[in-house]
Design an enzyme around this catalytic site. Structure first.
Site, PDB file in Angstrom:
ATOM      1  N   LYS A   1     119.164  66.094 140.313  1.00  0.00           N
ATOM      2  CA  LYS A   1     118.990  64.701 139.909  1.00  0.00           C
ATOM      3  C   LYS A   1     119.721  63.808 140.899  1.00  0.00           C
ATOM      4  O   LYS A   1     120.942  63.776 140.927  1.00  0.00           O
ATOM      5  CB  LYS A   1     119.525  64.503 138.482  1.00  0.00           C
TER       6      LYS A   1
ATOM      7  N   TRP B   1     114.258  63.020 140.248  1.00  0.00           N
ATOM      8  CA  TRP B   1     114.429  64.470 140.211  1.00  0.00           C
ATOM      9  C   TRP B   1     113.842  65.101 141.477  1.00  0.00           C
ATOM     10  O   TRP B   1     112.750  64.739 141.920  1.00  0.00           O
ATOM     11  CB  TRP B   1     113.724  65.070 138.987  1.00  0.00           C
TER      12      TRP B   1
END
Lengths: 547, 547
Positions: free
Chosen positions: A444, A449
């Site tokens: 992250k 992501w």
């Protein structure tokens, strides 16, 4: 106002009754541990499963008590599937590949009362049986004359002697379809193994769903070879779907090498085979080395881990065998998705079609799925947005045996529980899901992501790289930044900057790892998976460049 | 010990949620009553079914109250299938071909609260609406501007206006899967019509079973044309199976002539069509007269009555379309058997294969069947022994609505209830069932049964015979003896003795009728079936030869 249809529970005994009535003569072929080929049929399997039920009654094993197996895929294991569950006991399929200590822990945790094992596993049983304190009955899956005179195991008896004296007349009991039918432990990366407990209802609904044309597509005209072990989520439920449709079953026993599997496929006119990529790799290798072809095989179902593109292409283009990429979990009975194309995908050019076939596929009716961000908000089905993959349905787990690990579900605004798969995935507009990462491995960075798998695949495509692991490192501004840990091929050379430059144009700039760390080896687990937790531990003193 | 899987009811709303999530763009094509072709998709059908649910809430129709339809196959009817049942009301599909008096009786017996009807049926509704005293809401399935200014029906509103003002946001309720979802009346030869009440559970299990490869074999790649009406046992459940697999649906409306059906099949690339033999006869006639071929149709499911051999041969050999003979009943949701061949039958020479295709087929998993003699003893599956055909399973009726007709089931020694189908059948060793007669028509002679259908078919094969009915006459020694009642073709001649001699070698001697009675006409019912009860009445003074 209630419906006025017959109230009949969905029971596993219904399956074997149906198979016997309609498909008594359909063959069940097994390569035995002894190496020979054994032939029986659904009629015989039904008869012998009734003997098992009588034999369990004779042992005074109560309703719901656990009977475990340590066995390869074969007809005796199949008989136990129906005899144990059909009579109301719970079939507990043990994984013989586990560490003996873990096996003992699982047997005791499950309160197994009897264990039926293939002779292959005699040494394993000899090593552990005294520690399995709740097990009262040890049964070797062999003829009476094959039983070793001095096994050292108290009261050991042969399966054939055990059921041989029993009547094959037995009336299957009728009970609540929500009763437990079978169980299977899953070993997470942390904590103790946890037991998934299937019910008769979940098993039968799964048997229907899995046999549908767009799932595994099982017909009475098929001869199905489950290479996937019967101790691994009930061989993906194939024994149950097979009984429901009355197809031929072909069991490979413990011989999973390319030659053995190929011979079985050809000799037994197998039309469909199911297993993990490593087995298919051995099979393809055998075909290629010997210039062989398939004469009856129409499709292979590949699951357990992502299928390499080259394998899909080889099966489809070289051998005319359709590859069905499938995805599921022990907690899902196991079938979640199958990558059966729709008309729109069938019409795509080959390269685009391959990209679809690499996806894990669409859900079988009965399973619902969604992807959510960290706050639980559902993400769009656009093939790009990704999130934690959650599933629900009547053959998906609600909780683990004895409540281990607490309530695993996540609840939506309407109060409905969803099982978090631990995978991160995208779903496209046509409902094709693709796993991009494990939730615990995803990086992250700055609210976005990064897929560790994408980063690893690019590194692995470099000619000098033997193995690559992408992990996230703490960063004060971006939360995490990816680095790639690399093992070079023997004699090959590549520098940090060369490898980082190799990412140019293959991935967005902010997804390119901040650093490359060269190591001699990446820690692997028992099943060959990279142990990223151990790797992070090894790199605990590492500092990102510029910090 | 209970399983630990998620507890989720099997609900019809699950089907439409799945179809919308996975197949929103898949087309639903309808030939409307107006004659034009209308296109929508699963996404729109789902949205509009939620509007229906809100509209039913606005009418304050309670859970379990009946909403009836008088409609052809089309998208609005499909929306009602999901909107009515999904919101917890019961969809009651009325057969518009019934006599108006019978229709009124059924509407009142079912306590219908609302009736949605196609404009084709406006005259019918105008004739009966005042007698349907419990019906509070009349809805015409049309646009607001198509509503007649003066229909004479109090409060009549158009469907589009009714749902148009409603929100398409609605949360489907969750409730016991055993609740009623829909109902359909069946008219026996005696007594009042009786209602079969389906549950959400029975409907979903049937949807799974019917979609299996060896049943109707439904895939997302299919385009299915249900010619069988949605008012006749829910078009054999096809709308539900279609939603489960997300296939395209093509609805013919009221235009069932050969030309209209052929055009739809070709224009919409239909892969599978389902209906009764008369519709296929018209379709084959159109093809033959115009020298046409099918370009996408792969299989037809034929049920409702026995399929003539010539039709099977024409579809298979001339047009390359596989014929699936199927059998079921209103009381069975309706699917009982489908004649999908096993490998052994596929390998037969053409003439023997045709003999198998003429059978009604094997049961779908979920249905169990047996044949019994008058004492209830099960008869062997040898393809020769016959008996009353009994069935059981979770989508087979337990009792009729309001208990009409008492308990219809027959109980075996284990106390399990079986539904008597009213058919006499044989079952062969491979489980292929063939109906040989209706129980009430079979002739019991000297402890043996004679199939009236066999006797009739032989007479009908004589070039001079237009129609033949075989009935049993009381006999002091043999209980009953068969005679055959014959209508000669115009201008053709055959004597009693010539016709009796025609039976030589075609049937056992004791099965040959004792006499031939020539008549000008055999009484036929509204659906073209011979009325043997009336015929017996007409022959009440007849005396068998030699008595």
């Amino acid at each position: 106002m209630l419906g006025q249809m017959q109230s009949q529970p969905l029971l596993i005994s219904n399956l074997i009754v149906h198979a016997e009535r309609h498909h008594a003569g359909t063959e069940i072929v097994s390569r035995r541990v002894e190496g020979d080929i054994h032939r029986t049929n659904w009629g015989q399997v039904a008869q012998r499963s009734r003997r098992i039920a009588n034999a369990l009654d004779a042992l005074k094993l109560g309703f719901g008590e656990r009977v475990a197996t340590l066995a390869w895929n074969g007809y005796r294991h199949l008989e136990l599937y129906f005899g144990v569950s059909g009579s109301g006991r719970v079939l507990h399929t043990l994984n013989p590949r586990l560490h003996p200590e873990q096996l003992v822990w699982i047997v005791n945790h499950a309160d197994d009362r009897a264990i039926c094992f293939d002779m292959t596993f005699l040494p394993l049983v000899q090593a552990v049986w005294r520690k399995c304190t709740g097990v009262k009955h040890w049964i070797a899956l062999c003829d009476a004359d094959k039983l070793p005179a001095d096994s050292g195991i108290d009261g050991l008896q042969s399966y054939e002697a055990w059921i041989g004296g029993q009547s094959d007349t037995y009336t299957w009991p009728e009970f609540d379809e929500n009763c437990a039918s079978s169980m299977c432990y899953t070993s997470g990366t942390t904590g103790n193994p946890k037991g998934a407990v299937y019910s008769h209802r979940s098993t039968l609904l799964h048997a229907y769903g899995a046999a549908l044309p767009d799932a595994l597509g099982c017909s009475a005209r098929d001869a199905i070879l489950p290479v996937v072990p019967m101790f691994h989520v009930n061989a993906w439920g194939l024994p149950y779907s097979a009984a429901a449709v009355g197809c031929k079953l072909v069991f490979p026993g413990g011989a999973l090498d390319g030659k053995s599997v190929y011979e079985l496929i050809e000799n037994e006119q197998v039309t469909m085979a199911a297993g993990v990529p490593t087995v298919w790799q051995m099979l393809l290798g055998h075909l290629q080395q010997n210039g062989l072809k398939f004469s009856t095989l129409k499709r292979t179902v590949i699951g357990g881990s992502a299928c390499p593109p080259a394998m899909i292409t080889a099966f489809n283009d070289q051998y005319g065998v359709e590859v069905l990429h499938a995805w599921g979990m022990t907690e899902m009975s196991p079938l979640g998705t199958v990558c059966t194309l729709k008309n729109a995908q069938v019409a795509l050019p080959p390269e685009e079609k391959l990209q679809v076939r690499l996806k894990q596929g669409r859900t079988v009716f009965g399973v619902d799925m969604k992807i959510v961000d960290e706050a639980g908000n559902e993400q769009p089905w656009d093939g790009k947005s990704y999130g934690d993959l959650l599933v629900r349905g009547p053959w998906i787990i609600a909780s683990y045996f004895k409540g281990e690990g607490g309530d695993p579900l996540r609840y939506d605004a309407a109060g409905r529980g969803w099982f978090p798969t631990g995978d991160v995935a995208t779903i496209d507009a046509d409902g094709f899901m693709q796993i991009t990462d494990r939730s615990k491995d995803v990086i992250k960075s700055g609210g976005e992501w990064i897929s560790s798998i994408d980063v690893e695949n690019i590194a692995m495509a470099h000619p000098a790289v033997a193995m690559a692991a992408c992990i996230g490192m703490r960063h004060p501004k971006w939360d995490e930044r990816p680095i790639v840990v690399v093992v070079k091929k023997p004699g090959a050379e590549v520098t940090r900057d060369e490898l980082l430059k190799f990412y140019d144009g293959k991935i967005a700039k902010w997804q390119v790892p901040d650093d490359v760390v060269f190591v001699d080896a990446i820690p692997l687990g028992a099943t060959g998976k990279m142990q990223k937790m151990t790797l992070r531990q090894q790199l605990k003193d590492y500092v990102l460049p510029g910090l």
